[in-house]
Design an enzyme around this catalytic site. Structure first.
Site, short mmCIF file in Angstrom:
data_model
loop_
_atom_site.label_atom_id
_atom_site.label_comp_id
_atom_site.label_asym_id
_atom_site.label_seq_id
_atom_site.Cartn_x
_atom_site.Cartn_y
_atom_site.Cartn_z
CG HIS A 65 -0.23 0.32 2.51
ND1 HIS A 65 0.63 -0.55 3.11
CD2 HIS A 65 -0.23 1.42 3.28
CE1 HIS A 65 1.11 -0.02 4.21
NE2 HIS A 65 0.61 1.18 4.34
C1 UD1 Z 1 -2.47 5.19 5.88
C2 UD1 Z 1 -1.21 5.80 6.49
C3 UD1 Z 1 -0.08 4.79 6.40
C4 UD1 Z 1 -0.48 3.48 7.03
C5 UD1 Z 1 -1.77 2.99 6.41
C6 UD1 Z 1 -2.22 1.74 7.10
C7 UD1 Z 1 -0.84 8.21 6.29
C8 UD1 Z 1 -0.07 9.26 5.57
N1 UD1 Z 1 -0.78 6.98 5.77
O1 UD1 Z 1 -2.19 4.95 4.50
O2 UD1 Z 1 1.04 5.31 7.11
O3 UD1 Z 1 0.56 2.55 6.81
O4 UD1 Z 1 -2.77 3.99 6.54
O5 UD1 Z 1 -3.26 1.10 6.44
O6 UD1 Z 1 -1.45 8.50 7.29
N2 UD1 Z 1 -9.39 4.48 1.40
C9 UD1 Z 1 -10.58 3.80 1.36
N3 UD1 Z 1 -11.18 3.46 2.53
C10 UD1 Z 1 -10.65 3.78 3.73
C11 UD1 Z 1 -9.44 4.49 3.76
C12 UD1 Z 1 -8.82 4.81 2.59
O7 UD1 Z 1 -11.09 3.48 0.30
O8 UD1 Z 1 -11.24 3.45 4.77
C13 UD1 Z 1 -8.70 4.81 0.13
C14 UD1 Z 1 -9.03 6.18 -0.35
O9 UD1 Z 1 -9.05 6.16 -1.72
C15 UD1 Z 1 -7.82 7.00 0.11
C16 UD1 Z 1 -6.70 5.98 0.02
O10 UD1 Z 1 -7.31 4.74 0.33
O11 UD1 Z 1 -7.62 8.12 -0.65
C17 UD1 Z 1 -5.56 6.26 0.95
O12 UD1 Z 1 -6.00 6.33 2.30
P1 UD1 Z 1 -5.15 7.17 3.39
O13 UD1 Z 1 -5.79 7.03 4.72
O14 UD1 Z 1 -4.91 8.54 2.88
O15 UD1 Z 1 -3.74 6.46 3.39
P2 UD1 Z 1 -3.36 4.91 3.43
O16 UD1 Z 1 -2.73 4.57 2.13
O17 UD1 Z 1 -4.48 4.07 3.93
#
Ligand code: UD1
Length: 364
Positions: free
Chosen positions: A205
């Protein structure tokens, strides 16, 4: 003592569960659980509260997804109101996600002390958003709780006074030990017709691996080779699914030997899946620690790690996204097999109790 415990993303939920349990066992503490909503929905959030037997959050800020600025800013705006109205004696944050930094910033500006659990880890790679979150959160924390010795050296080198630093062990391992017997009852192996030790688990991820076609296609090329020999179980993060589709790589993975692309799994199924795997391929920091504890070989799809103990004492090998390096490490992992790894110091299931005891002594 009123403690606002802040969580936002999946690994945070796992880390806070044992801390909350230890606080709830002592009437000295009045713990409040604040969920920022960075991860949301049944699969990315609710299932963890159910399986880790945690109370529902007292407050959910529902910030959702967004750019770094937007997400961090939204947490700050909404969490500030919580701190102003609840007036906690301490804000406790875990890990290194955007929610961690946002909550720490708000608390410190309102002169509420911050405790950071999993402090001091450094990859020394400032292109990682988590590295920025770690450095800044540590700089404004009153109490820094450490999982490994290297973290202490890092913090001292940054001028953090020794009296703020406490080496307590790893709360993620507290959660693992508390839940391993229940996880062992998971039916996931039978459900996927997998044999213990005869499959690999993949998680992916990190932006550096999945946001550009180059690294992602090099990783996919390695998966094509490995999956011809053994099934690869791949509980895929929503961000990764999106990018595999965008770069036209989903089809290649589906046509490869035996890659099982699943949605995100709950904690217990996932723990059992990893516990019984022949090998793990991952870019997750937490999983490097869990595989080290379990003695499962871990091919780490990163150029660096903020958790050196997992390489020095544990089962992790750093390979980045280079196809041939991944294949060589996977080959070696499978021939070495599972081993009784050295378990890092204080990864004994009691880190949360140590944290809570230190807080009580400080604030009594
Ligand atoms: C986040 C953390 C990362 C951690 C990871 C654990 C930051 C900068 N990143 O990364 O350090 O290792 O979580 O899992 O805080 N999305 C969904 N559903 C959700 C959440 C996210 O569909 O419940 C999708 C969305 O398109 C979103 C993307 O995933 O834009 C990224 O989510 P985000 O929370 O920004 O970062 P992670 O890659 O999950």
């Amino acid at each position: 003592m009123k403690v606002a415990n802040v969580v936002g993303a999946r690994p945070n939920f796992v880390k806070i569960a044992p801390i909350l349990r230890a606080m709830r066992a002592d009437s000295f503490f009045q713990p409040l659980l604040v969920h920022t909503g960075q991860h949301y929905g049944q699969a990315m959030s609710d299932v963890f509260f159910d399986e880790l037997e945690m109370p529902r959050p007292d407050i959910n800020l529902s910030v959702g997804s967004g750019s770094h600025g937007r997400q961090t800013g939204e947490v700050m705006v909404r969490f500030e109101e919580v701190v102003l109205s609840a007036r906690p004696d301490l804000v406790l944050v875990v890990g290194d996600v955007n929610s961690t930094l946002a909550a720490a910033l708000v608390a410190s500006k309102l002169h509420v002390p911050v405790a950071h659990v999993e402090a001091g880890l450094r990859s020394f790679d400032r292109t990682m958003p988590e590295e920025i979150n770690r450095v800044l959160t540590d700089a404004i924390s009153e109490l820094l709780f450490l999982t490994e010795r290297a973290a202490e050296r890092n913090l001292l080198a940054e001028g953090i006074p020794a009296k703020r630093i406490f080496f307590v062990g790893n709360v993620m391992i507290d959660a693992l030990l508390a839940n391993r017997p229940r996880a062992a009852k998971s039916g996931i192996l039978a459900g996927l017709a997998l044999k213990e030790g005869r499959y690999a688990v993949l998680t992916l991820h990190r932006p550096s691996n999945v946001d550009e076609a180059g690294p992602l296609s090099r990783i996919v090329a390695a998966l094509e080779v490995i999956s011809a020999k053994m099934p690869i179980v791949f509980p895929a993060h929503p961000r990764t699914v999106k990018n595999l589709d965008a770069f036209g790589l989903s089809e290649r993975l589906r046509r490869a030997g035996d890659v099982r692309i699943l949605g995100p799994l709950g904690y217990l199924d996932f723990l059992h899946l990893v516990d019984c795997a022949g090998m793990v391929l991952t870019d997750s920091g937490g999983l490097q620690e869990e595989t080290t504890f379990l003695g499962v070989p871990c091919v780490t799809l990163r150029e660096n790690t903020e958790r050196p103990v997992t390489v020095e004492e544990g089962t992790s090998t750093l390979v980045g996204s280079d196809t041939s390096k991944i294949l060589a490490a996977a080959q070696k992992a499978l021939s070495t097999g599972r081993r009784t790894a050295r378990i890092p110091e204080l990864w004994d299931g009691h880190a949360s109790e140590r944290i809570v005891a230190i807080l009580k002594e400080r604030f009594a």
